[in-house]
Design a protein around this motif. Structure first.
Motif, PDB file in Angstrom:
ATOM      1  N   TRP A  81       0.763  -1.398  -0.007  1.00  0.00           N
ATOM      2  CA  TRP A  81       0.049  -0.280   0.146  1.00  0.00           C
ATOM      3  C   TRP A  81       0.994   1.380   0.047  1.00  0.00           C
ATOM      4  O   TRP A  81       0.648   2.362  -0.764  1.00  0.00           O
ATOM      5  N   ASP A  82       1.936   1.322   0.855  1.00  0.00           N
ATOM      6  CA  ASP A  82       2.858   2.513   1.046  1.00  0.00           C
ATOM      7  C   ASP A  82       3.596   2.774  -0.162  1.00  0.00           C
ATOM      8  O   ASP A  82       3.801   3.753  -0.815  1.00  0.00           O
ATOM      9  N   ALA A  83       4.238   1.618  -0.884  1.00  0.00           N
ATOM     10  CA  ALA A  83       4.846   1.503  -2.069  1.00  0.00           C
ATOM     11  C   ALA A  83       4.047   2.109  -3.294  1.00  0.00           C
ATOM     12  O   ALA A  83       4.484   3.101  -4.134  1.00  0.00           O
ATOM     13  N   MET A  84       2.836   1.642  -3.361  1.00  0.00           N
ATOM     14  CA  MET A  84       2.188   2.416  -4.343  1.00  0.00           C
ATOM     15  C   MET A  84       1.570   3.648  -4.261  1.00  0.00           C
ATOM     16  O   MET A  84       1.336   4.478  -5.010  1.00  0.00           O
ATOM     17  N   ARG A  85       1.381   4.217  -3.163  1.00  0.00           N
ATOM     18  CA  ARG A  85       1.113   5.574  -2.721  1.00  0.00           C
ATOM     19  C   ARG A  85       2.146   6.364  -3.006  1.00  0.00           C
ATOM     20  O   ARG A  85       2.005   7.577  -3.471  1.00  0.00           O
ATOM     21  N   ALA A  86       3.458   5.881  -2.834  1.00  0.00           N
ATOM     22  CA  ALA A  86       4.584   6.607  -2.995  1.00  0.00           C
ATOM     23  C   ALA A  86       5.100   6.686  -4.516  1.00  0.00           C
ATOM     24  O   ALA A  86       5.467   7.817  -5.077  1.00  0.00           O
ATOM     25  N   GLU A 145       6.487   1.185  -9.188  1.00  0.00           N
ATOM     26  CA  GLU A 145       5.927  -0.332  -8.914  1.00  0.00           C
ATOM     27  C   GLU A 145       5.474  -1.108 -10.238  1.00  0.00           C
ATOM     28  O   GLU A 145       5.662  -2.153 -10.432  1.00  0.00           O
ATOM     29  N   ILE A 146       4.901  -0.077 -11.128  1.00  0.00           N
ATOM     30  CA  ILE A 146       4.405  -0.793 -12.468  1.00  0.00           C
ATOM     31  C   ILE A 146       5.492  -1.217 -13.388  1.00  0.00           C
ATOM     32  O   ILE A 146       5.663  -2.414 -13.831  1.00  0.00           O
ATOM     33  N   GLU A 147       6.670  -0.262 -13.189  1.00  0.00           N
ATOM     34  CA  GLU A 147       7.914  -0.691 -13.950  1.00  0.00           C
ATOM     35  C   GLU A 147       8.705  -1.859 -13.541  1.00  0.00           C
ATOM     36  O   GLU A 147       9.075  -2.609 -14.444  1.00  0.00           O
ATOM     37  N   THR A 148       8.698  -2.091 -12.334  1.00  0.00           N
ATOM     38  CA  THR A 148       9.102  -3.375 -11.558  1.00  0.00           C
ATOM     39  C   THR A 148       8.188  -4.749 -12.077  1.00  0.00           C
ATOM     40  O   THR A 148       8.899  -5.248 -12.621  1.00  0.00           O
ATOM     41  N   ALA A 149       7.217  -4.391 -11.952  1.00  0.00           N
ATOM     42  CA  ALA A 149       6.282  -5.479 -12.341  1.00  0.00           C
ATOM     43  C   ALA A 149       6.476  -5.932 -13.952  1.00  0.00           C
ATOM     44  O   ALA A 149       6.572  -7.055 -14.351  1.00  0.00           O
ATOM     45  N   ARG A 150       6.529  -4.892 -14.889  1.00  0.00           N
ATOM     46  CA  ARG A 150       6.902  -5.066 -16.151  1.00  0.00           C
ATOM     47  C   ARG A 150       8.159  -5.694 -16.587  1.00  0.00           C
ATOM     48  O   ARG A 150       8.132  -6.714 -17.394  1.00  0.00           O
ATOM     49  N   VAL A 151       9.289  -5.348 -15.766  1.00  0.00           N
ATOM     50  CA  VAL A 151      10.597  -6.100 -15.837  1.00  0.00           C
ATOM     51  C   VAL A 151      10.724  -7.340 -15.514  1.00  0.00           C
ATOM     52  O   VAL A 151      11.031  -8.397 -16.302  1.00  0.00           O
ATOM     53  N   LEU A 152       9.792  -7.821 -14.416  1.00  0.00           N
ATOM     54  CA  LEU A 152       9.445  -9.133 -13.849  1.00  0.00           C
ATOM     55  C   LEU A 152       8.879  -9.933 -14.752  1.00  0.00           C
ATOM     56  O   LEU A 152       8.879 -11.117 -14.759  1.00  0.00           O
ATOM     57  N   LEU A 194      -0.269  -7.161 -10.713  1.00  0.00           N
ATOM     58  CA  LEU A 194       0.347  -6.274  -9.701  1.00  0.00           C
ATOM     59  C   LEU A 194      -0.453  -6.381  -8.407  1.00  0.00           C
ATOM     60  O   LEU A 194      -1.809  -6.023  -8.648  1.00  0.00           O
ATOM     61  N   VAL A 195      -0.107  -6.814  -7.335  1.00  0.00           N
ATOM     62  CA  VAL A 195      -1.077  -6.992  -5.956  1.00  0.00           C
ATOM     63  C   VAL A 195      -0.602  -6.338  -5.042  1.00  0.00           C
ATOM     64  O   VAL A 195       0.834  -6.317  -4.597  1.00  0.00           O
ATOM     65  N   VAL A 196      -1.505  -5.813  -4.428  1.00  0.00           N
ATOM     66  CA  VAL A 196      -1.347  -5.217  -3.137  1.00  0.00           C
ATOM     67  C   VAL A 196      -1.625  -6.265  -1.954  1.00  0.00           C
ATOM     68  O   VAL A 196      -3.056  -6.655  -2.055  1.00  0.00           O
ATOM     69  N   PRO A 197      -0.954  -6.676  -1.265  1.00  0.00           N
ATOM     70  CA  PRO A 197      -1.417  -7.971  -0.221  1.00  0.00           C
ATOM     71  C   PRO A 197      -1.851  -7.562   1.091  1.00  0.00           C
ATOM     72  O   PRO A 197      -2.259  -8.493   1.623  1.00  0.00           O
ATOM     73  N   SER A 198      -1.896  -6.489   1.418  1.00  0.00           N
ATOM     74  CA  SER A 198      -2.657  -6.104   2.765  1.00  0.00           C
ATOM     75  C   SER A 198      -2.676  -4.552   2.920  1.00  0.00           C
ATOM     76  O   SER A 198      -1.896  -3.688   2.029  1.00  0.00           O
ATOM     77  N   PHE A 227      -7.531   2.048  -5.401  1.00  0.00           N
ATOM     78  CA  PHE A 227      -7.253   0.745  -6.250  1.00  0.00           C
ATOM     79  C   PHE A 227      -8.010   1.108  -7.606  1.00  0.00           C
ATOM     80  O   PHE A 227      -7.390   0.490  -8.714  1.00  0.00           O
ATOM     81  N   SER A 228      -8.985   1.875  -7.732  1.00  0.00           N
ATOM     82  CA  SER A 228      -9.635   2.070  -8.955  1.00  0.00           C
ATOM     83  C   SER A 228      -8.616   2.810  -9.796  1.00  0.00           C
ATOM     84  O   SER A 228      -8.123   2.592 -10.999  1.00  0.00           O
ATOM     85  N   ARG A 229      -7.906   3.781  -9.189  1.00  0.00           N
ATOM     86  CA  ARG A 229      -6.863   4.537  -9.861  1.00  0.00           C
ATOM     87  C   ARG A 229      -5.655   3.786 -10.135  1.00  0.00           C
ATOM     88  O   ARG A 229      -5.232   3.793 -11.648  1.00  0.00           O
ATOM     89  N   TRP A 230      -5.211   3.068  -9.353  1.00  0.00           N
ATOM     90  CA  TRP A 230      -3.979   2.344  -9.723  1.00  0.00           C
ATOM     91  C   TRP A 230      -4.367   1.108 -10.541  1.00  0.00           C
ATOM     92  O   TRP A 230      -3.584   0.807 -11.559  1.00  0.00           O
ATOM     93  N   GLY A 231      -5.896   0.549 -10.909  1.00  0.00           N
ATOM     94  CA  GLY A 231      -6.024  -0.452 -11.784  1.00  0.00           C
ATOM     95  C   GLY A 231      -6.003   0.011 -13.001  1.00  0.00           C
ATOM     96  O   GLY A 231      -5.609  -0.320 -14.078  1.00  0.00           O
ATOM     97  N   ILE A 232      -6.469   1.430 -13.160  1.00  0.00           N
ATOM     98  CA  ILE A 232      -6.434   2.087 -14.563  1.00  0.00           C
ATOM     99  C   ILE A 232      -5.165   2.243 -14.974  1.00  0.00           C
ATOM    100  O   ILE A 232      -4.573   1.933 -16.158  1.00  0.00           O
TER     101      ILE A 232
END
Length: 283
Positions: A103-108, A113-120, A125-129, A147-152
């Motif tokens: 949650w904190d990393a996505m807010r920051a 976080e999207i770029e990390t996911a793309r490279v992997l 891309l999952v927020v786990p808690s 979540f709606s903003r991040w999902g878009i």
């Protein structure tokens, strides 16, 4: 806790899983032929082997590949860059299907976080808690909006955004189940769910009822079993009736089955036992 929830928990605690083939009672007919989990979609959350990943990530990934796993869920990079971690996965013959962020990393920095996911190379891309401070109706309404903003944003990058539950997400606050706020106040085009089967049952609810209420919203399972005393168990050796859950694959929207054990005594032995069950179970 109401009587419906008490009854379900009693059922979950007493319905032992038979490791192997689902059966049909004499004199009855199966509604359709038994099926199985596609082997190319059996994965393991690397949190299960975190104690080994710290010291020998490549050796641990290689061992998971030898067990038979096709995919993994990433739980941190253990000091490596996303590109170096992806190379280790490739060397082990494993495909990352999801990565847990926070949650904190996505807010920051959503873009990072999207770029990390793309490279992997992941799909999800999952927020786990979520922080405990958000466990109110207003807090989860705020979460649904984020979540709606991040999902878009994830969809624009070719990814899909998911939320992973724990038992606390099924708390009832002011007459509302908090988890339901996240499902009902988000659009399935942009936000869906990695359903942890242990934690939804521990929280007092039946996964199948969620498939019926919110069909197609659960493309990933955390396949985690429950011991009779309520602790964690290797998949297929506890009390959760996985064939009953897996049989509803059409309603759930399931695509990826990701094993997890939070506290294994021997991580690779646990991983092997869980894979053995998941690769042979019929439903």
């Amino acid at each position: 806790m109401d009587e419906t929830r008490r009854g379900f928990l009693r059922l979950a605690a007493t319905a032992g899983v038979a490791a192997g083939v689902a059966t049909v009672l004499p004199g009855t007919a199966s509604a359709e032929p038994l099926t199985s989990v596609p082997k190319g979609h059996i994965g393991i959350q690397l949190y299960t082997v975190r104690s080994l990943m710290t010291g020998d990530p490549q050796g641990t990934l290689n061992a998971l590949g030898r067990i038979g796993y096709a995919t993994v869920g990433v739980s941190g990079l253990y000091g490596h860059t996303p590109r170096a971690f992806r190379a280790m996965l490739d060397n082990a013959g494993l495909r990352a299907v999801l990565t847990h962020t926070s949650w904190d990393a996505m807010r920051a920095d959503v873009d990072k976080e999207i770029e990390t996911a793309r490279v992997l190379g992941v799909r999800y891309l999952v927020v786990p808690s979520l922080p405990g401070s958000l466990r109110t109706v207003a807090g989860y309404t705020q979460v649904a909006a984020a979540f709606s903003r991040w999902g878009i944003a994830a969809r624009s990058a070719g990814l899909k955004f998911l939320f992973h539950n724990h038992g606390v997400d099924f708390m009832t606050v002011d007459g509302k189940v908090l988890y339901d706020i996240l499902v009902e106040q988000t659009d399935a085009r942009f936000v869906n769910f990695e359903l942890d089967l242990y934690w939804i049952i521990q929280g007092g609810y039946d996964p199948v009822s969620y498939f019926e209420r919110y069909p197609g919203r659960f493309p990933v399972y955390h396949v985690k079993d429950m011991a009779p005393n309520g602790s964690f168990e290797d998949v297929g050796y506890g009390t959760i009736d996985f064939p009953r859950i897996f049989r509803r694959y059409r309603e759930s929207g399931i695509l990826e089955y990701v094993v997890e054990h939070d506290q294994p005594k021997d991580p690779l032995a646990s991983a092997a036992r869980s894979y053995g069950y998941l690769s042979t179970v019929r439903f």
